[in-house]
Motif scaffolding. Structure first.
Motif, PDB file in Angstrom:
ATOM      1  N   GLY A  65     -68.692 128.217-105.634  1.00 48.67           N
ATOM      2  CA  GLY A  65     -68.744 127.065-104.736  1.00 48.67           C
ATOM      3  C   GLY A  65     -68.190 125.789-105.322  1.00 48.67           C
ATOM      4  N   LYS A  66     -67.994 125.755-106.641  1.00 50.93           N
ATOM      5  CA  LYS A  66     -67.444 124.558-107.285  1.00 50.93           C
ATOM      6  C   LYS A  66     -65.915 124.524-107.118  1.00 50.93           C
ATOM      7  CE  LYS A  66     -71.144 122.755-109.327  1.00 50.93           C
ATOM      8  NZ  LYS A  66     -71.235 122.679-110.789  1.00 50.93           N
ATOM      9  N   VAL A  67     -65.377 123.320-106.963  1.00 52.36           N
ATOM     10  CA  VAL A  67     -63.930 123.100-106.926  1.00 52.36           C
ATOM     11  C   VAL A  67     -63.559 122.338-108.191  1.00 52.36           C
ATOM     12  CG1 VAL A  67     -61.993 122.028-105.724  1.00 52.36           C
ATOM     13  CG2 VAL A  67     -63.861 123.060-104.412  1.00 52.36           C
ATOM     14  N   LEU A  68     -62.762 122.962-109.036  1.00 57.43           N
ATOM     15  CA  LEU A  68     -62.448 122.405-110.345  1.00 57.43           C
ATOM     16  C   LEU A  68     -60.950 122.246-110.530  1.00 57.43           C
ATOM     17  CD1 LEU A  68     -64.868 124.669-112.439  1.00 57.43           C
ATOM     18  CD2 LEU A  68     -65.371 122.439-111.419  1.00 57.43           C
ATOM     19  N   VAL A  69     -60.582 121.343-111.435  1.00 62.37           N
ATOM     20  CA  VAL A  69     -59.179 121.119-111.781  1.00 62.37           C
ATOM     21  C   VAL A  69     -58.984 121.367-113.264  1.00 62.37           C
ATOM     22  CG1 VAL A  69     -57.320 119.423-111.958  1.00 62.37           C
ATOM     23  CG2 VAL A  69     -58.798 119.428-109.942  1.00 62.37           C
ATOM     24  N   ASP A  70     -58.023 122.237-113.582  1.00 63.00           N
ATOM     25  CA  ASP A  70     -57.585 122.402-114.965  1.00 63.00           C
ATOM     26  C   ASP A  70     -56.264 121.653-115.068  1.00 63.00           C
ATOM     27  OD1 ASP A  70     -56.698 123.126-117.456  1.00 63.00           O
ATOM     28  OD2 ASP A  70     -57.089 125.269-117.220  1.00 63.00           O
ATOM     29  N   GLY A  71     -56.302 120.491-115.690  1.00 62.98           N
ATOM     30  CA  GLY A  71     -55.112 119.637-115.718  1.00 62.98           C
ATOM     31  C   GLY A  71     -54.020 120.120-116.644  1.00 62.98           C
ATOM     32  N   ALA A  87     -65.764 129.820-109.559  1.00 62.91           N
ATOM     33  CA  ALA A  87     -65.248 128.552-109.041  1.00 62.91           C
ATOM     34  C   ALA A  87     -63.858 128.720-108.425  1.00 62.91           C
ATOM     35  CB  ALA A  87     -65.191 127.520-110.158  1.00 62.91           C
ATOM     36  N   ASP A  88     -63.495 127.789-107.576  1.00 62.93           N
ATOM     37  CA  ASP A  88     -62.117 127.637-107.121  1.00 62.93           C
ATOM     38  C   ASP A  88     -61.441 126.668-108.082  1.00 62.93           C
ATOM     39  OD1 ASP A  88     -63.418 128.803-104.818  1.00 62.93           O
ATOM     40  OD2 ASP A  88     -61.629 128.257-103.692  1.00 62.93           O
ATOM     41  N   ASP A 268     -62.203 108.316-109.593  1.00 60.14           N
ATOM     42  CA  ASP A 268     -61.813 108.379-108.180  1.00 60.14           C
ATOM     43  C   ASP A 268     -61.726 109.813-107.681  1.00 60.14           C
ATOM     44  OD1 ASP A 268     -61.556 105.587-108.006  1.00 60.14           O
ATOM     45  OD2 ASP A 268     -59.514 105.676-108.806  1.00 60.14           O
ATOM     46  N   LEU A 269     -61.415 110.740-108.579  1.00 60.19           N
ATOM     47  CA  LEU A 269     -61.246 112.134-108.170  1.00 60.19           C
ATOM     48  C   LEU A 269     -62.549 112.919-108.216  1.00 60.19           C
ATOM     49  CD1 LEU A 269     -59.322 114.418-107.343  1.00 60.19           C
ATOM     50  CD2 LEU A 269     -58.839 114.804-109.770  1.00 60.19           C
ATOM     51  N   LEU A 270     -63.450 112.553-109.125  1.00 59.22           N
ATOM     52  CA  LEU A 270     -64.681 113.318-109.301  1.00 59.22           C
ATOM     53  C   LEU A 270     -65.762 112.946-108.288  1.00 59.22           C
ATOM     54  CD1 LEU A 270     -64.956 113.252-113.196  1.00 59.22           C
ATOM     55  CD2 LEU A 270     -64.581 115.284-111.785  1.00 59.22           C
ATOM     56  N   ALA A 271     -66.434 113.950-107.771  1.00 62.40           N
ATOM     57  CA  ALA A 271     -67.598 113.734-106.915  1.00 62.40           C
ATOM     58  C   ALA A 271     -68.789 113.374-107.793  1.00 62.40           C
ATOM     59  CB  ALA A 271     -67.896 115.004-106.125  1.00 62.40           C
ATOM     60  N   PRO A 272     -69.830 112.743-107.236  1.00 61.87           N
ATOM     61  CA  PRO A 272     -71.023 112.454-108.028  1.00 61.87           C
ATOM     62  C   PRO A 272     -71.556 113.737-108.665  1.00 61.87           C
ATOM     63  CG  PRO A 272     -71.110 111.273-105.957  1.00 61.87           C
ATOM     64  CD  PRO A 272     -69.921 112.183-105.866  1.00 61.87           C
ATOM     65  N   GLY A 273     -71.847 113.669-109.955  1.00 64.56           N
ATOM     66  CA  GLY A 273     -72.292 114.852-110.677  1.00 64.56           C
ATOM     67  C   GLY A 273     -71.155 115.683-111.230  1.00 64.56           C
ATOM     68  N   GLY A 274     -69.901 115.313-110.898  1.00 60.87           N
ATOM     69  CA  GLY A 274     -68.744 116.036-111.395  1.00 60.87           C
ATOM     70  C   GLY A 274     -68.536 115.782-112.880  1.00 60.87           C
TER      71      GLY A 274
END
Length: 349
Positions: A65-71, A87-88, A268-274
């Motif tokens: 359910g998590k949406v993550l970014v690997d930069g 995760a996605d 700006d990109l992260l949700a609270p708790g991200g």
């Protein structure tokens, strides 16, 4: 089952590949691990030994359910482990070779893996272009991949003969050859001093400019030999060209500029708790990350001229790693390039 950060990592290091990917997460085992049992790795050549794998994925709290970014997608090591956790993941990289490799390696995860061509500095715009306003985690591994470093044609290593390129992606307008053959002595000295912290920066820059008058610098080994001639090794383990090559690579790819933009837009990109997880490999990078997190996680700021502390308008993170996480002795023995890796983790308020 609720595991502490340290316990989960310890289990993974003990050989249990199904790590607890968040503090409250269930174990996710629908798909084979990248490390063994899957045919994807067996069909592909080795690309990169992922550093601080368990520590960083645990820091990201990867879970279904998590949406993550690997930069920094690279060979897909971190991304693959986060996908295993359910995760996605959006994998960003400016290197077409990295995408070609990672997309083959990770195709079994289907539409949970989203490859993105670009620079992690532009992650905010890249994600919004895809309709994603907030994510649950953002990971960047600032090191050069083993594939890039060991590929002669990329020109990253002074130990391998190749063109003086050093670009992490073909879209970069600048090459190392342009810097050493066309830039002024003062500018070359600045780059070597600022990004390589090389004490002999002026001496090296002067010598480079003198030598290029008769024979332009074309290959990596040519430049390395020239520097070694000026500053002999005398039995030292570290090659005298090491810091120069680091400095040129940082300038060519605007690595510190990209990191600065990443830190400025992370909130700006992260949700609270991200979670924000950054793996750095030299003091310049880690210093930037450390200073940013110290400021962004301080409720108040103070200055000598103020009568009392004031609320910090940039207070937006909680630092998870009070001290940086480093590779264990076992990992360093297995992968010597991990010895300088440093991981810092913070959580968006």
């Amino acid at each position: 089952m609720k595991l502490s950060y340290q316990t989960a990592v310890a289990q993974a290091k003990a050989g249990n590949h199904m790590i607890s990917c968040s503090v409250d997460a269930c174990l996710y085992a629908e798909e084979p691990t990248l490390g063994g049992g899957g045919s994807a790795d067996e069909e592909l050549p080795h690309y990169h030994e992922t550093v601080l794998l368990e520590e960083s994925v645990q820091g990201m709290l990867a879970a279904p359910g998590k949406v993550l970014v690997d930069g920094t997608l690279g060979g897909g090591g971190h991304t693959g482990r986060m996908l295993e956790c359910g995760a996605d993941v959006y994998g960003i990289d400016r290197d077409p070779q990295a995408h070609e490799y990672a997309e083959k390696r990770l195709k079994r995860f289907g539409d949970r893996f989203h490859p993105v061509v670009g620079n992690f500095a532009d992650a905010l715009d890249l994600m919004r272009e895809r309709g994603v306003e907030k994510v649950d985690g953002w990971l960047v591994d600032l090191g050069v991949s083993s594939w890039q470093f060991d590929c002669d044609e990329r020109g990253f290593s002074f130990q391998r003969e190749g063109p003086l390129d050093m670009r992490m992606g073909p879209s970069s307008p600048l090459t190392a050859a342009e810097i050493v053959n066309q830039w002024s002595e003062q500018e070359i000295a600045r780059v070597i001093w600022e990004y390589g912290e090389e004490r002999a920066s002026r001496k090296i820059a002067k010598y480079i400019c003198e030598q290029r008058q008769t024979k332009p610098y074309v290959t990596t080994t040519q430049l390395a030999a020239s520097i070694e001639k000026l500053i002999p090794r005398y039995g030292k383990k570290i090659h005298p060209a090491t810091k120069v090559f680091q400095a040129l690579r940082i300038e060519v790819n605007d690595e510190l500029g990209a990191l600065k933009k990443l830190l400025e837009t992370a909130g700006d990109l992260l949700a609270p708790g991200g979670r924000l997880c950054v793996i750095s490999f030299h003091s310049l990078e880690d210093r930037m990350v450390k200073r940013f997190l110290k400021h962004a996680s301080s409720k108040e700021i103070d200055r000598p001229e103020w009568p009392e502390p004031r609320p910090n308008p940039d207070y937006s993170f909680n630092s998870i790693t009070r001290k940086p996480i480093k590779a264990t002795a076992e990992e360093v023995k297995r992968n010597p390039r991990s010895r300088s890796a440093v991981l810092r983790v913070a959580e968006k308020l």
